[in-house]
Motif scaffolding. Structure first.
Motif: not given
Lengths: 558, 361
Positions: B130-131, B133-138, B162-171, B210-216
């Motif tokens: 969720v975090k 999503v929040e960060y990348s959105h901001k 594509g900030y969200l994408g970058s944050l998701c790479i490591v996870p 969490g990412v999905q929930l955040g995005r919705i």
């Protein structure tokens, strides 16, 4: 394994040499047996080598500064280099030497033995602290070699934000962050060890005073250091991300940095001096062969200093811009610290009164400590007074004051403690006569270096200047001569210790006649210190401890 | 000297001494109780240092909020309370599962222990999702810390970066590794490896949940704005009671207009600033020298907190390995207890961060 676990010789028997065949130094061998050791004694020795090397490095920078100031202008360093040299001198001495010196090196070695335990509560954490210290050292050396750090050891904003040496600031602040955690974990380890692992019979008020001092120090390390951690982290973020918390251009406040910084760094002054006071309490009592005078007051005053130390950070910032009332409160609180400090000094003098003083190397260093620390402490009072501080802020008076406390106090006590416990740590006796000569040279050299600086300061010589008015040149030259003398004294001390490693006679179990537990352990102690926790009584009861010429040391007569 | 005689005497039993010590009891402790007490006190002291570590930032927060309250009110509107509230719930639930894990360890309920630790790990991962999503959105809106802050203007376009994408790479990489590990554990039929790999894989899935929930939820908010915006366009001034969720088209900040940077070309909807607020006094705070400071504090506090979550996840994973080996019992559960304490503190700090950052308007 089992053989090494046994204390080989009991001094109570009075038979045979007290020198054990198996001890922690030869328990195992090889590089990894040291690098990966969990034994607090080996970790303590590794720290000792580390902090002494850092001290040598910081001392080189100090001599470079003093030699540069030989002439009032056109010194041999460029102004830029001069800035970097005094920054590195301060940063190395504070973060790599003084703060870890006594707690991490001597404390690590002695604390579990004085407590009669096998090790500290968290041996792995202890080794981790050491490697954090090494990491911090590497980062500092990076800052030193790749680019020059020129902000002063305090990293004041806006210098630290605006300086071109950005990489150096980042490396150094990250180094400080890592060193901070090393210090926190050492303090945490000591508090837990003292709280949960005291042997039967050792109540709080039967602890050796060195442990009280270490305990008070650890409290400060645990409570103050995290604030430094977050401060330097924010400073790194400031440089990397421009967060603006300390940058007036972005509506931040640079004085906030100073508050955060001194909230740690003033208590850190007591991290430096409290363990030194603990050493002096031990040295005074043992070498006067007399119970410590005012045990409880010394113990309480350690804790009082630790607590008061948290309330006085503002006295570093009287000229930085604070409300008038705030400065008055900080000034008044500053004076309260002098009370527990004075209690200690009077109690040490009281211990000497009618004692049987053995004048040897550790005792000479202890006496030098009392003399120098008293001057250092008393010159703190005018600096704590508002009106005088306005005049003397950032002058050589301040430089001389804190060198009298930090170097004349902590370093001299560290050396005294090192000579005192050297036979215990290495199993070798040093040459006492040359040791005393080293103490004398250090004492003379130190005063010659820093007494002129008090005069310079009151006459208006500002600190950190690469050039100065010609009228100050004589006093500066006196100071430089003193610093070289001091360097020679320290070199003699080092040679005495190194000489003892190769040529010193074997140390008896109790060379000085101490009554605390480390003098029950063989010299050097066995791998596990004590097979079971010994029962203990009064650590300053010297009844029945008598010199035995056959052993060359003291023995407890039943 | 009685002490040393005793010592010498005891040395006869030196070998036996070691046999008395079970593997879980470190050799320098006398008994389980001393070991437990030492660990507990150590953890409490560590928590004290943690509180002081955060206290520096709380200090900075109170200092600057006290000085410029309007900056904090203005900026807080950019934070999505719904996501903050969900994360609060997730962390509270993870504290419950952590406490339950301690009980399971004491009662030797090994499977339940692994399950509870796994649940805690999953919650932590979901929080981070969720975090992210929040960060990348901001970041897409240009809400960066300090000097990188981009003044918010209704009408500015925001692109996908594509900030969200970058944050998701490591996870993503970690989840794939966990997946491979899980398949390996199935293939080797190793119960131990399954018990370790399972929770880690689930945690990876939870992150993306969490990412999905955040995005919705973030998208919902955006469409909500769009609807509001449309309504606003048609009947200006109609829905002032929803003022926080508004965006409006016409006003530029009065100061620093020159610094306005249009990012890309996407639509305007997710700028939640109402026209009235862009006038005095808030227009003056909508610039990097004012609002930037809030986002500096926001990123520092939540970022350091997130680092603590990640640290917690590492030690919980270590506990899962130990739990899968069935190491814990009623005499030895200190590590679970202590990590639990740490986890509660991380939760506790968020309990303060959430209202102080999200709920101040």
């Amino acid at each position: 394994m089992s053989v090494a676990d046994r204390p080989i010789v009991s001094p109570a028997s009075g038979e045979g040499a007290a020198y054990p065949e198996h001890h922690f130094l030869n328990h195992t061998s090889g590089f990894l047996s040291w690098a990966l050791t969990l034994d607090h004694k080996r970790i303590g020795l590794m720290y000792l080598v580390g902090v002494m090397s850092s001290f040598a490095l910081g001392g080189m920078f100090a001599l470079m500064i003093r030699l540069h100031l030989w002439n009032f202008k056109d010194g041999w360093l460029s102004n830029q280099t001069y800035n970097q040299v005094f920054t590195l001198h301060g940063a190395i001495m504070v973060f790599l030497f003084i703060i870890p010196s006594i707690p991490a090196a001597l404390g690590n070695f002695l604390l579990p033995i004085m407590l009669g335990t096998k090790d500290v509560a968290f041996p792995r954490l202890n080794l981790g602290s050491f490697y954090l210290w090494v990491t911090g050292l590497v980062l500092f050396l990076t800052a030193l070699s790749i680019t020059g750090l020129d902000t002063g050891w305090t990293f004041y904003t806006p210098y630290s934000i605006e300086t071109q040496k950005g990489g150096a600031v980042l490396a150094a602040t990250f180094g400080v962050f890592v060193l901070g955690f090393s210090s926190i974990f050492t303090g945490l380890n000591f508090i837990v060890t003292i709280n949960t692992m005291r042997p039967p019979g050792m109540t709080w008020f039967r602890m050796p005073l060195f442990l009280w001092a270490t305990y008070a120090t650890s409290i400060i390390q645990v409570l103050a250091t995290p604030v430094l951690g977050i401060t330097v982290l924010l400073l790194s973020a400031e440089r990397l991300l421009g967060i603006g918390i300390f940058d007036p251009k972005l509506n931040g406040d640079p004085v906030t940095f100073q508050h955060f910084f001194w909230f740690y760094s003033h208590p850190a002054v007591y991290i430096m001096i409290l363990p030194a006071m603990g050493i002096i309490s031990e040295l005074m009592s043992v070498h006067c062969h007399k119970g410590i005078f005012g045990y409880r007051m010394i113990a309480y005053s350690s804790v009082a200093i630790a607590l008061f130390g948290f309330l006085v950070w503002g006295h570093h910032m009287f000229t930085s811009g604070m409300a008038d009332v705030t400065t008055i409160v900080f000034s008044a609180l500053t004076f309260t610290v002098s009370i527990p400090s004075a209690i200690k000094v009077f109690n040490w003098l009281g211990t000497m009164y009618q004692g049987t003083v053995s004048l040897n190397t550790p005792m000479l260093y202890a006496l030098a400590f009392i003399f120098l620390f008293t001057i250092g402490g008393l010159t703190g009072l005018p600096l704590g007074a508002l009106a005088l501080d306005m005049h003397m802020h950032d002058t050589y008076f301040v430089v001389a004051h804190f060198h009298y406390v930090m170097m004349g106090g902590t370093l001299v006590a560290f050396l005294g403690g090192l000579f005192h416990w050297w036979p215990k740590m290495t199993g070798k006796m040093f040459n006492d006569n040359v040791g005393m000569i080293s103490a004398a040279i250090v004492f003379v050299g130190f005063n010659l270096t820093f007494l002129p600086q008090f005069v310079l300061g009151t006459r208006g010589m500002p600190r950190r200047y690469a050039t100065y008015l010609e009228e100050f040149q004589d006093l500066h030259r006196l100071s430089t001569i003193g610093s070289l003398t001091l360097g020679i004294g320290l070199l003699v001390a080092l040679l005495v210790l190194l000489h003892s490693l190769f040529y010193g006679r074997r140390a008896p179990t109790n060379p000085w006649g101490g009554a605390t537990l480390e003098w029950v352990c063989s010299s050097p102690p066995p791998h596990d210190n004590f097979a079971t926790a010994p029962t203990v009584g009064d650590p300053y009861d010297f009844n029945g401890i008598e010199y035995d010429a056959k052993q060359g040391g003291y023995v407890k007569k039943a | 000297m009685t002490a040393i005689q005793e010592t010498a005497h005891e040395s006869e039993h030196a070998q036996d001494h070691h046999h008395d010590h079970p593997a879980w009891l470190a050799h320098h402790f006398d008994d389980a109780e001393q070991q437990f007490d030492a660990g507990k006190l150590g953890m409490w002291l560590f928590l004290v240092t943690e509180v002081l570590f955060f206290s520096g930032m709380f200090c900075a927060y109170s200092l600057y909020r006290n000085r410029d309250p309007q900056v904090f009110e203005f900026c807080s509107r950019f934070l999505n309370e719904k996501l903050g509230a969900i994360n609060t719930g997730v962390l509270l639930f993870s504290s419950l599962t952590m406490a339950w894990a301690v009980r399971a360890a004491q009662l030797k309920q090994h499977k339940l222990l692994v399950g509870m630790l796994g649940a805690t790990l999953g919650c932590a991962a979901m929080f981070l999702g969720v975090k992210a999503v929040e960060y990348s959105h901001k970041w897409e809106l240009g809400l960066f810390p300090g000097k990188f802050y981009v003044s918010q203007i209704p009408g500015a376009a925001h692109g996908e970066h594509g900030y969200l994408g970058s944050l998701c790479i490591v996870p993503l990489i970690l989840t794939i590794i966990a997946g491979v590990y899980y398949i390996y554990s199935l293939a080797t039929m190793s119960k131990f490896h399954q018990q370790v790999a399972g929770p880690i894989l689930v945690a990876g899935a939870c992150f993306f949940g969490g990412v999905q929930l955040g995005r919705i939820l973030e998208a919902e908010e955006t469409t909500h704005h769009a609807a509001e915006h449309a309504a606003h366009e048609h009947s200006p001034g109609a829905s002032h009671d929803h003022s926080q969720d508004h965006s409006a088209g016409e006003l530029l900040p009065e100061k620093e207009g020159g610094e306005v940077i249009a990012l890309g070309h996407k639509s305007i909807e997710d700028v939640k600033v109402m026209s009235e607020e862009l006038k005095t006094p808030d227009a003056s705070v909508n610039q990097k020298s004012m609002a930037g400071l809030f986002f500096s504090i926001y990123y520092c506090m939540t970022g350091v907190h997130a680092v603590h979550i990640i640290g917690g996840m590492l030690v919980i994973t270590w506990l899962i390995v130990k739990a899968a080996r069935e190491e814990f019992h009623d005499q030895y559960f200190g590590p679970v207890d202590n990590v639990g304490l740490y986890w509660h503190l991380v939760d506790f700090i968020w309990i303060y961060l959430f209202p102080l950052l999200y709920l101040i308007t």
